[in-house]
Design an enzyme around this catalytic site. Structure first.
Site, PDB file in Angstrom:
ATOM      1  N   GLU A  87       5.789  -3.441   0.897  1.00 47.96           N
ATOM      2  CA  GLU A  87       5.873  -3.058  -0.516  1.00 47.96           C
ATOM      3  C   GLU A  87       5.035  -1.790  -0.672  1.00 47.96           C
ATOM      4  O   GLU A  87       3.811  -1.840  -0.766  1.00 47.96           O
ATOM      5  CB  GLU A  87       5.328  -4.178  -1.408  1.00 47.96           C
ATOM      6  CG  GLU A  87       6.132  -5.464  -1.362  1.00 47.96           C
ATOM      7  CD  GLU A  87       7.492  -5.363  -2.017  1.00 47.96           C
ATOM      8  OE1 GLU A  87       7.785  -4.320  -2.630  1.00 47.96           O
ATOM      9  OE2 GLU A  87       8.266  -6.327  -1.906  1.00 47.96           O
TER      10      GLU A  87
ATOM     11  N   VAL B 106       0.557   4.607   5.120  1.00 45.52           N
ATOM     12  CA  VAL B 106      -0.096   3.533   5.865  1.00 45.52           C
ATOM     13  C   VAL B 106       0.908   2.446   6.215  1.00 45.52           C
ATOM     14  O   VAL B 106       0.856   1.856   7.298  1.00 45.52           O
ATOM     15  CB  VAL B 106      -1.280   2.956   5.062  1.00 45.52           C
ATOM     16  CG1 VAL B 106      -1.938   1.807   5.816  1.00 45.52           C
ATOM     17  CG2 VAL B 106      -2.301   4.043   4.767  1.00 45.52           C
TER      18      VAL B 106
ATOM     19  N   CYS C  44       2.623   0.161  -8.832  1.00 41.93           N
ATOM     20  CA  CYS C  44       3.675   0.751  -7.995  1.00 41.93           C
ATOM     21  C   CYS C  44       4.943   0.955  -8.806  1.00 41.93           C
ATOM     22  O   CYS C  44       5.787   1.790  -8.457  1.00 41.93           O
ATOM     23  CB  CYS C  44       3.950  -0.118  -6.762  1.00 41.93           C
ATOM     24  SG  CYS C  44       4.224  -1.850  -7.131  1.00 41.93           S
TER      25      CYS C  44
ATOM     26  N   GLY D  66       0.832  -1.201   0.000  1.00 38.38           N
ATOM     27  CA  GLY D  66       0.000   0.000   0.000  1.00 38.38           C
ATOM     28  C   GLY D  66       0.859   1.241   0.000  1.00 38.38           C
ATOM     29  O   GLY D  66       2.026   1.216  -0.431  1.00 38.38           O
ATOM     30  N   SER D  67       0.327   2.325   0.492  1.00 40.16           N
ATOM     31  CA  SER D  67       1.044   3.600   0.494  1.00 40.16           C
ATOM     32  C   SER D  67       2.126   3.624   1.566  1.00 40.16           C
ATOM     33  O   SER D  67       2.065   2.876   2.558  1.00 40.16           O
ATOM     34  CB  SER D  67       0.071   4.752   0.744  1.00 40.16           C
ATOM     35  OG  SER D  67      -0.402   4.713   2.089  1.00 40.16           O
ATOM     36  N   SER D  68       3.098   4.501   1.386  1.00 34.03           N
ATOM     37  CA  SER D  68       4.176   4.640   2.379  1.00 34.03           C
ATOM     38  C   SER D  68       3.628   5.124   3.711  1.00 34.03           C
ATOM     39  O   SER D  68       4.083   4.697   4.781  1.00 34.03           O
ATOM     40  CB  SER D  68       5.242   5.618   1.862  1.00 34.03           C
ATOM     41  OG  SER D  68       5.895   5.095   0.726  1.00 34.03           O
TER      42      SER D  68
END
Length: 509
Positions: free
Chosen positions: A267, A249, A301, A245-247
């Site tokens: 990741e 979260v 990504c 997910g996002s950096s």
């Protein structure tokens, strides 16, 4: 039995999807005591089917059963575990077209990409089968007579896998295939907006476990939101949590897992650059950029977000790229010939609009695109922006088909720009120079986890370890020796003699 789906969705019954579905697979049963959510087709924003998500009680029962099953599964010989994963691959292969179609329908990526993603899971199954006979430790020479040192690799127990909407199936494959052959049970929380692919994939895996008279709880899955993700992150029964997910979260997940001394495999965001040197094969580079920037509507990504072009060929490359963008067919991802489907949600479309405003406010010049497409779906124009590499917006990941074009003079300057962002996932250089290629992949080259030459930033093969550095999280999944993260290593020293010599020559009486 007559399907209650409209005609275009009738194929869903072939993979176990109904208009109303329970979203928790717990101990061999489908249950759901949480909120009811609707899976939405991003091309039309119309409902596909309903899913009853997991409740906290569903989660607790599921993980408790999975934890119990881990005591059985870890005792199955690794090659036998590999055979189960082989059968899972065969089950997926038998429904490849249906699963790929569902993935495209629910996520929004074009059909060839949807089918390709399911194929990636099948490939991971094949890879894991071979790996099941190669989970090798080391024999280490001992300095003491009649002693032997060796390394043993043992299962962790239960592995938690939290996946994202953009690859709702493949990321599970990277993790679960390896985790299973390593002797771990799996708890999977799929993305909240792609619950149907979570259910369909789980049903195929469950059939394999049942056919082999194995505990169904070896593979436990939940459709749910952040509450289920938080439960996984804080659960001491789950020693390893893989999060995609996002950096932002991801950092929160890492902190929660670290507080209980668990292990995290992250990741996270990418902000990937593709460099075109003045000696590059420009046609090859332009084709690569088109796929890397437009594929999956810029929601990979590994999407190329920054195109760095040498000043000597800048005008030529940009002109050819603009011409290539004119050929991009936008539309229904299930229709043949479509290259750009919708963004995944209306919120993604709104973020695109906000991002374009920020880009313009920071001096960005829109060369093509830059607008949403008025339709019932979440469609936007593929966009190319000319902008300074020093603009703050270039350092951020805008999750959509937006490509920043940047000019540079020297190889060293290009590497500096490549490495100047907080993320460090993927990168590529186009050049005919062996010297530059080896500098690029060396210690003073790209600081990313994926460092390519003369291919796009995206489309990684499963045989290599996948992951990145810095704000991308440092995790490695899929191939190479990524399996070691799913096991615990013990260094064992065995004395087969009758004396007790101590290490470092210590004499203790």
């Amino acid at each position: 039995m007559t399907s209650l789906f409209p005609k275009e969705y009738e194929f869903l019954t072939e993979i176990g999807i109904q208009p109303k579905n329970n979203g928790s697979f717990v101990n061999g049963f489908w249950i759901g005591n949480g909120p009811i959510v609707t899976s939405i087709n991003p091309a039309t924003n119309q409902p596909i089917a309903e899913v009853c998500e997991a409740s906290p009680q569903d989660y607790e029962e599921g993980v408790a059963r999975c934890y119990d099953a881990s005591k059985i599964w870890m005792q199955v010989p690794a090659p036998k575990r590999g055979d189960i994963v082989r059968q899972i691959g065969d089950a997926l292969r038998s429904k490849l077209d249906y699963l790929g179609r569902l993935l495209s329908l629910e996520m929004g990526k074009i059909l060839p990409e949807g089918i390709g993603e399911v194929q990636e899971v099948i490939d991971m199954c094949d890879f894991a089968v071979g790996l099941s006979r190669q989970l090798n430790g080391s024999v280490i020479p001992s300095e003491r007579p009649n002693h032997m040192m060796l390394e043993m690799w043992n299962p962790l127990g239960v592995v938690g896998v939290i996946t994202a909407f953009n690859f709702p199936c493949a990321v599970l494959g990277w993790n679960a295939c390896i985790a299973l052959v390593c002797g771990n049970c799996v708890v999977w929380k799929g993305a909240p907006t792609t619950p149907l692919i979570t259910i369909a994939t789980t049903k195929l895996i469950a059939e394999v476990l049942e056919k082999n008279s194995l505990p169904a709880s070896i593979f436990t899955s939940f459709c749910g939101g952040a509450d289920i993700g938080q439960a996984i992150a804080t659960d001491t029964r789950i020693p390893l949590v893989s999060f995609t997910g996002s950096s932002k979260v991801g950092l929160e997940v890492q902190q929660k897992v670290s507080q209980r001394f668990g292990k995290c495999l992250l990741e996270l965001s990418g902000n990937n650059a593709l460099i075109v040197m003045d000696d590059a094969d420009v046609k090859l580079a332009v084709r690569s950029v088109l796929f890397a920037a437009v594929g999956t509507a810029g929601q990979r990504c590994t999407t190329c977000r920054r195109l760095l072009v040498h000043e000597k060929i800048y005008d030529s490359v940009v002109a050819q790229l603009l011409e290539a963008y004119k050929q991009v067919k936008i539309g229904d991802p299930l229709e043949k010939g479509t290259l750009l489907g919708p963004l995944h949600t209306p919120a993604s479309k709104q973020n695109f609009e906000k991002g374009i405003k920020v880009i313009k406010s920071q001096g960005g010049k829109i060369l093509t695109g830059g607008s949403v497409i008025e339709s019932e779906g979440n469609f936007v124009q593929p966009t190319i922006v000319e902008i300074s590499p020093k603009a703050d917006v270039v350092k951020e990941e805008l999750f959509g088909p937006v490509l920043y074009v940047l000019k540079f003079k020297t190889f060293e300057e290009a590497v500096e720009i490549n490495n100047s962002v907080p993320q460090g996932l993927s990168s590529s250089i186009f050049t005919r120079s062996p010297e530059l290629i080896f500098k690029w992949i060396g210690p003073q080259g790209s600081d990313c986890g994926i460092v390519n030459a003369n291919i796009p930033t995206n489309g990684a093969e499963i045989g290599g370890a996948f992951g990145g550095e810095k704000g991308t999280g440092g995790g490695r999944e899929a191939g190479s020796d990524s399996w070691k993260q799913y096991m615990r290593r013990s260094t064992c020293t065995i004395n087969y003699g009758s004396e007790l010599p101590l290490a470092q020559g210590i004499n203790f009486g």
